[in-house]
Design an enzyme around this catalytic site. Structure first.
Site, PDB file in Angstrom:
ATOM      1  N   HIS A   1      -1.574  -2.869  -6.746  1.00 35.19           N
ATOM      2  CA  HIS A   1      -2.227  -2.575  -5.461  1.00 35.19           C
ATOM      3  C   HIS A   1      -3.727  -2.818  -5.573  1.00 35.19           C
ATOM      4  O   HIS A   1      -4.446  -2.032  -6.195  1.00 35.19           O
ATOM      5  CB  HIS A   1      -1.910  -1.124  -5.063  1.00 35.19           C
ATOM      6  CG  HIS A   1      -2.496  -0.725  -3.744  1.00 35.19           C
ATOM      7  ND1 HIS A   1      -3.037   0.508  -3.490  1.00 35.19           N
ATOM      8  CD2 HIS A   1      -2.628  -1.432  -2.583  1.00 35.19           C
ATOM      9  CE1 HIS A   1      -3.472   0.567  -2.249  1.00 35.19           C
ATOM     10  NE2 HIS A   1      -3.242  -0.599  -1.681  1.00 35.19           N
TER      11      HIS A   1
ATOM     12  N   GLU B   1      -4.373  -0.441  -8.648  1.00 29.80           N
ATOM     13  CA  GLU B   1      -3.389   0.559  -9.069  1.00 29.80           C
ATOM     14  C   GLU B   1      -2.169  -0.198  -9.592  1.00 29.80           C
ATOM     15  O   GLU B   1      -1.639  -1.061  -8.890  1.00 29.80           O
ATOM     16  CB  GLU B   1      -2.961   1.439  -7.895  1.00 29.80           C
ATOM     17  CG  GLU B   1      -4.032   2.384  -7.387  1.00 29.80           C
ATOM     18  CD  GLU B   1      -3.537   3.251  -6.226  1.00 29.80           C
ATOM     19  OE1 GLU B   1      -3.691   4.471  -6.298  1.00 29.80           O
ATOM     20  OE2 GLU B   1      -3.006   2.703  -5.241  1.00 29.80           O
TER      21      GLU B   1
ATOM     22  N   SER C   1       0.828  -1.207   0.000  1.00 31.47           N
ATOM     23  CA  SER C   1       0.000   0.000   0.000  1.00 31.47           C
ATOM     24  C   SER C   1       0.860   1.254   0.000  1.00 31.47           C
ATOM     25  O   SER C   1       0.352   2.339  -0.280  1.00 31.47           O
ATOM     26  CB  SER C   1      -0.866   0.031   1.265  1.00 31.47           C
ATOM     27  OG  SER C   1      -1.627  -1.133   1.378  1.00 31.47           O
TER      28      SER C   1
ATOM     29  N   ASN D   1      -4.220   5.963  -1.664  1.00 33.67           N
ATOM     30  CA  ASN D   1      -3.863   6.143  -0.252  1.00 33.67           C
ATOM     31  C   ASN D   1      -3.313   7.543   0.033  1.00 33.67           C
ATOM     32  O   ASN D   1      -3.413   8.026   1.158  1.00 33.67           O
ATOM     33  CB  ASN D   1      -2.871   5.072   0.207  1.00 33.67           C
ATOM     34  CG  ASN D   1      -3.592   3.775   0.548  1.00 33.67           C
ATOM     35  OD1 ASN D   1      -4.762   3.788   0.898  1.00 33.67           O
ATOM     36  ND2 ASN D   1      -2.902   2.654   0.425  1.00 33.67           N
TER      37      ASN D   1
HETATM   38  N1  LIG Z   1      -5.712  -4.700   4.499  1.00 31.82           N
HETATM   39  C1  LIG Z   1      -5.998  -3.918   3.465  1.00 31.82           C
HETATM   40  O1  LIG Z   1      -7.087  -3.322   3.408  1.00 31.82           O
HETATM   41  C2  LIG Z   1      -5.023  -3.779   2.327  1.00 31.82           C
HETATM   42  C3  LIG Z   1      -5.468  -3.197   1.134  1.00 31.82           C
HETATM   43  C4  LIG Z   1      -4.576  -3.127   0.052  1.00 31.82           C
HETATM   44  C5  LIG Z   1      -3.273  -3.585   0.170  1.00 31.82           C
HETATM   45  N2  LIG Z   1      -2.862  -4.114   1.375  1.00 31.82           N
HETATM   46  C6  LIG Z   1      -1.473  -4.594   1.462  1.00 31.82           C
HETATM   47  O2  LIG Z   1      -1.486  -5.994   1.325  1.00 31.82           O
HETATM   48  C7  LIG Z   1      -0.390  -6.567   2.062  1.00 31.82           C
HETATM   49  C8  LIG Z   1      -0.928  -7.604   3.042  1.00 31.82           C
HETATM   50  O3  LIG Z   1      -1.860  -6.963   3.898  1.00 31.82           O
HETATM   51  P1  LIG Z   1      -2.955  -7.802   4.711  1.00 31.82           P
HETATM   52  O4  LIG Z   1      -4.011  -6.834   5.131  1.00 31.82           O
HETATM   53  O5  LIG Z   1      -3.314  -9.044   3.963  1.00 31.82           O
HETATM   54  O6  LIG Z   1      -2.085  -8.179   6.011  1.00 31.82           O
HETATM   55  P2  LIG Z   1      -2.324  -9.356   7.063  1.00 31.82           P
HETATM   56  O7  LIG Z   1      -1.650  -8.930   8.304  1.00 31.82           O
HETATM   57  O8  LIG Z   1      -3.761  -9.749   7.085  1.00 31.82           O
HETATM   58  O9  LIG Z   1      -1.530 -10.598   6.402  1.00 31.82           O
HETATM   59  C9  LIG Z   1      -0.147 -10.603   6.181  1.00 31.82           C
HETATM   60  C10 LIG Z   1       0.245 -12.065   6.004  1.00 31.82           C
HETATM   61  O10 LIG Z   1       1.596 -12.128   5.570  1.00 31.82           O
HETATM   62  C11 LIG Z   1       2.165 -13.282   6.168  1.00 31.82           C
HETATM   63  N3  LIG Z   1       3.618 -13.192   6.067  1.00 31.82           N
HETATM   64  C12 LIG Z   1       4.462 -12.377   6.740  1.00 31.82           C
HETATM   65  N4  LIG Z   1       5.727 -12.585   6.313  1.00 31.82           N
HETATM   66  C13 LIG Z   1       5.684 -13.554   5.371  1.00 31.82           C
HETATM   67  C14 LIG Z   1       6.652 -14.211   4.553  1.00 31.82           C
HETATM   68  N5  LIG Z   1       7.941 -13.889   4.636  1.00 31.82           N
HETATM   69  N6  LIG Z   1       6.254 -15.153   3.672  1.00 31.82           N
HETATM   70  C15 LIG Z   1       4.940 -15.487   3.566  1.00 31.82           C
HETATM   71  N7  LIG Z   1       3.963 -14.901   4.305  1.00 31.82           N
HETATM   72  C16 LIG Z   1       4.341 -13.936   5.190  1.00 31.82           C
HETATM   73  C17 LIG Z   1       1.600 -13.298   7.583  1.00 31.82           C
HETATM   74  O11 LIG Z   1       1.711 -14.563   8.148  1.00 31.82           O
HETATM   75  C18 LIG Z   1       0.151 -12.888   7.304  1.00 31.82           C
HETATM   76  O12 LIG Z   1      -0.654 -14.030   7.027  1.00 31.82           O
HETATM   77  C19 LIG Z   1       0.322  -5.386   2.734  1.00 31.82           C
HETATM   78  O13 LIG Z   1       1.399  -5.006   1.941  1.00 31.82           O
HETATM   79  C20 LIG Z   1      -0.760  -4.306   2.766  1.00 31.82           C
HETATM   80  O14 LIG Z   1      -0.230  -3.019   2.797  1.00 31.82           O
HETATM   81  C21 LIG Z   1      -3.704  -4.251   2.453  1.00 31.82           C
END
Ligand SMILES: NC(=O)c1ccc[n+]([C@@H]2O[C@H](COP(=O)([O-])OP(=O)(O)OC[C@H]3O[C@@H](n4cnc5c(N)ncnc54)[C@H](O)[C@@H]3O)[C@@H](O)[C@H]2O)c1
Length: 286
Positions: A142, A154, A121, A193
């Site tokens: 994204h 994006e 993000s 964002n």
């Molecule tokens: N939550 C949102 O609304 C949203 C929206 C758009 C983008 N994002 C982006 O998406 C990405 C993930 O966000 P999320 O909300 O799913 O987070 P989350 O905390 O729900 O999940 C993250 C996952 O990554 C795993 N993880 C950590 N290190 C790892 C590794 N080395 N190898 C494999 N898995 C690993 C964790 O175990 C966890 O399951 C981030 O970069 C975030 O910025 C989030």
């Protein structure tokens, strides 16, 4: 350029789970890499449950459900992504953790025309490309939460990303996944964002200052401005830990105080109140 059929997804949280589902339903062969065995098993169960719900609601047939499940395999080793044409990294929003993943992807993904995409993000795509030998194939893709529902992606190219990689990412996301794309620059918060995060943080500061309670902050924006969801409910959906990491990354680059996570948000995360996924954030989720 050959169509993308073999996809890898790294990370199985809120976003990774959604990405796996949309790629599998779109007909791609999907290999998932979780951070551990338990995470992989949980992700497998969650995919089956989510597809069952889609089937129960009549959105997909039983045959489509079964075919999607059969197209996905779960593991914990990034080396299993060697033959992938498109890899989507969606792990925790942490620069060192993501750079570790891109260092390995750079080594193991064999096809020079493969796209290595991040769902970050806020982390600069240039910072992820900088740890690879070929930053030309590193792109931002994204998605928005929940992935199966939200139509936008994006696409972000860094100064080093090749036009071919950005084009290939856009083609996969639009033609195969049926999403809509905006192309945006590799700047703090990209486009959405950059507008959204200062707004969400203002809502938290307003709550903290006692201008209105959480219900009324949200009602103000849904009833008064036609937003489908109020800012505090949206923060709960995103995950307060995730938005803190996003704000910190944006602030680190821009030094814009509007992007600095408000104290109340930091305290809530310290107490484990991370929003819907923990059952409590600004609102409660029984
Ligand atoms: N939550 C949102 O609304 C949203 C929206 C758009 C983008 N994002 C982006 O998406 C990405 C993930 O966000 P999320 O909300 O799913 O987070 P989350 O905390 O729900 O999940 C993250 C996952 O990554 C795993 N993880 C950590 N290190 C790892 C590794 N080395 N190898 C494999 N898995 C690993 C964790 O175990 C966890 O399951 C981030 O970069 C975030 O910025 C989030």
């Amino acid at each position: 350029m050959t169509a993308i059929e073999r996809v890898g997804v790294v990370g199985t949280g809120t976003m990774g789970g959604g990405l796996v589902q949309v790629c599998a339903l779109a007909g791609a062969d999907v290999r998932v890499v979780a951070s551990g065995r338990a995470g992989a098993e949980r992700a497998e169960r969650r995919l089956a449950q989510s597809l069952d719900r889609q089937w129960a609601k009549g959105r997909i047939t039983e045959a489509e459900r079964n075919a999607a499940v059969a197209r996905v395999s779960f593991g914990t080793d990034l080396k299993s992504l060697a033959d992938r044409q498109f890899v989507l990294e969606s792990i925790t929003e942490s620069l060192p953790a993501k750079q570790d993943v891109f260092r390995v992807l750079d080594e193991v993904v064999e096809d020079p025309a493969a796209v290595l995409a991040s769902n970050t993000s806020s982390i600069p795509i240039a910072s992820l490309g900088s740890v690879t030998r070929d930053p030309g194939r590193v792109v931002g893709a994204h998605f928005f939460n929940p992935v199966p529902v939200m139509p936008l992606v994006e696409i972000i190219g860094s100064l080093c990303t090749s036009a071919a990689a950005s084009d290939r990412a856009e083609e996969f996301v639009t033609r195969t996944l049926g999403k809509q794309v905006i192309r945006v620059g590799d700047r703090p918060g990209f486009m959405v964002n950059a507008l959204l995060v200062p707004f969400l943080f203002s809502a938290v500061r307003m709550l903290d200052a006692g201008v209105a309670d959480a219900e009324d902050v949200d009602r103000g924006m849904t009833l008064g401005c036609g937003h489908p969801m109020g800012p505090l409910a949206l923060l709960d959906l995103i995950g307060l830990d995730v938005i803190v990491a996003v704000g910190e990354a944006m602030y680190a680059e821009s030094r814009d105080p509007a992007c600095a996570p408000p104290t109340l948000l930091l305290r809530m995360v310290e107490c484990g109140l991370t929003g819907r996924k923990s059952g409590r954030g600004f609102h409660t989720y029984p």
